[in-house]
Design an enzyme around this catalytic site. Sequence first.
Site, mmCIF file in Angstrom:
data_model
loop_
_atom_site.group_PDB
_atom_site.id
_atom_site.type_symbol
_atom_site.label_atom_id
_atom_site.label_comp_id
_atom_site.label_asym_id
_atom_site.label_seq_id
_atom_site.Cartn_x
_atom_site.Cartn_y
_atom_site.Cartn_z
ATOM 1 C CD GLU A 144 -11.059 -6.405 7.443
ATOM 2 O OE1 GLU A 144 -11.395 -6.579 6.274
ATOM 3 O OE2 GLU A 144 -10.514 -7.278 8.141
ATOM 4 C CE LYS A 189 -12.122 -10.808 8.588
ATOM 5 N NZ LYS A 189 -11.611 -9.892 7.575
ATOM 6 C CG HIS A 222 -1.947 -7.649 7.155
ATOM 7 N ND1 HIS A 222 -1.145 -8.023 6.110
ATOM 8 C CD2 HIS A 222 -3.170 -8.172 6.865
ATOM 9 C CE1 HIS A 222 -1.852 -8.733 5.230
ATOM 10 N NE2 HIS A 222 -3.079 -8.839 5.672
ATOM 11 C CE LYS A 277 -3.746 -2.344 2.487
ATOM 12 N NZ LYS A 277 -4.966 -2.326 1.715
HETATM 13 C C1 BG6 Z 1 -6.364 -10.115 4.374
HETATM 14 C C2 BG6 Z 1 -7.152 -10.859 5.403
HETATM 15 O O1 BG6 Z 1 -5.003 -10.431 4.462
HETATM 16 O O2 BG6 Z 1 -6.542 -8.708 4.565
HETATM 17 C C3 BG6 Z 1 -8.624 -10.485 5.339
HETATM 18 O O3 BG6 Z 1 -7.013 -12.260 5.176
HETATM 19 C C4 BG6 Z 1 -8.779 -8.991 5.466
HETATM 20 O O4 BG6 Z 1 -9.365 -11.126 6.359
HETATM 21 C C5 BG6 Z 1 -7.897 -8.282 4.448
HETATM 22 O O5 BG6 Z 1 -10.141 -8.663 5.237
HETATM 23 C C6 BG6 Z 1 -7.932 -6.786 4.676
HETATM 24 O O6 BG6 Z 1 -7.244 -6.170 3.620
HETATM 25 P P1 BG6 Z 1 -7.530 -4.668 3.217
HETATM 26 O O7 BG6 Z 1 -6.522 -4.365 2.177
HETATM 27 O O8 BG6 Z 1 -8.944 -4.601 2.740
HETATM 28 O O9 BG6 Z 1 -7.356 -3.877 4.489
#
Ligand code: BG6
Length: 531
Positions: A254, A378, A278, A220
Amino acid sequence: MSKADREGYLRATAEAGPATPMGGQKVPPFVLIIFGASGDLAQRKLIPALWQLHCHQRLPQDYAVVGFARSNLSREDFQDKMRQASMGDDGQAPCDEQSWGKFAEHLHYIRGQYDAGDDFDRLDDFCDSIVSPQGQDGPAARIFYLSTPPSAYQLIVEQAGRLHRKRGDDFGPQVARQTDRIVIEKPHGTSLDEARRLDGQLAEHFHERAIFRIDHYLGKETVQNILILRFANAIFEPLWNRQHIDYVEISATETGGVGSRGGFYEQSGALRDMVQMHLLHLAALVAMEQPASFAADDVRDEKAKILRMLRPITADMVDAETVRGQYGPGQVEGQTLPGYRQEEGVDDGSNVETFAAMRAYFDNWRWQGVPFYLRTGKRLDRKATEIAVHFRSVPTCLFGDRRLCARLEPNVLVLRVQPREGVHLSIASKVPGEGMNVGGVKLDFDYAEVFGRQPAEAYETLLLDIINGDPSLFARRDQVELSWQFVEPILHAWAADPAKEFPNYEAGSPGPKAANRLLSQYGHAWHRHSR
Ligand code: BG6
């Protein structure tokens, strides 16, 4: 920003050349083989990103994308399927729709089984027949992209390794070593042991520099900007330490639930899915020392070094330092959303966490005593990924008026990773008018507004780096293992003591209340996401 300034910025970006950290090099011819090509990732991310790169003329003349999967599809079926999937939920093409025809000429499909050596030999011959291994523009890159469930990794690595050795015999080990790459999607194992096993198998066949472990967060644009912000500006680095920073928040919330991925998520949970790679890798970029250069291994050395300094959260600390949560049913905009336990593929007594928060520390001189709060979940009330750096309060308030002093909020530097990518700094300012009144204002840099375009999708950046053989934005073996080492004691403690209070937050809410207490007990609070 004035028109002239903006034009200057745009000129600078246009002159910056290919969007790769190394910059400037010519993109080599390549064959990209996508294993599991009929799956979700290829359709939602890889093909749309390649189509975009094609549209923006970032790909060479001579390239091919070969889908390899078990489904019985003709080349035309595959092309149609990819086209439909690339249009997204809103029916919008990722770029000029007219360009599909030309792009589709580069798409091929081979049906095969992952345990059938013959199918791989057929694949190998086919790849050589469509893009010459040693063309006019130099040796073509051969990229093995594993976009399958992890259960297929072992078989594919074995076969890909065999083809890699064969290329070494045919074209010379040097060429094979320079041009072959293997790409592994997340999750990289589901435990430290598994990650080590997978890494061991990869190392039997491929050099570490040929192994690209994807953490799409690192692709990103605003994540890459963390290092630019820190090391290309003179004003931040002198303040970037325990003397001036009170605490740091790294939060990826999310609004979506687990959707159709319930079965996968039951084996994963938020800690494995989001924190292990992440969030810890974002934290490492914020906390690491200056690398010797921007070269891949210099940056990765510093990241590994800081991950090694993470204070372990041992079993006896887990209750105090972490919070877990699972969403129950909830109302969002008049619609009732199911709880996690009601999702498809999820056990109705599931104890898997869909929310995780924790307080982490880096034990070094720069960061001693500064909490790094990590949070992800989530079905929360907002989708946002942000890093908020909270500076210490002013040491003394010179206004003499207690009410006024209480209103002085400490400065917060917020790096917005998504949405509305950008950076803002909150500062105190005099409110216009008579008398002395202070209020908080924001100095705001909005990526799209300044550069006149949205940042590239992470997969575009990452695919281009893979094609160019630049591993800077990919996780190295030691980093992956260090992050597993950090999360494993928490995973074990949570597994040994199933949560009694699940579900403990409603879908569409800000998450479990205990996550606020994690900060408030230290006089801290989660920064309110920017809208
Ligand atoms: C992924 C996860 O690596 O990243 C997902 O497996 C998650 O569960 C996603 O929803 C989130 O990615 P982004 O780019 O939408 O923040």
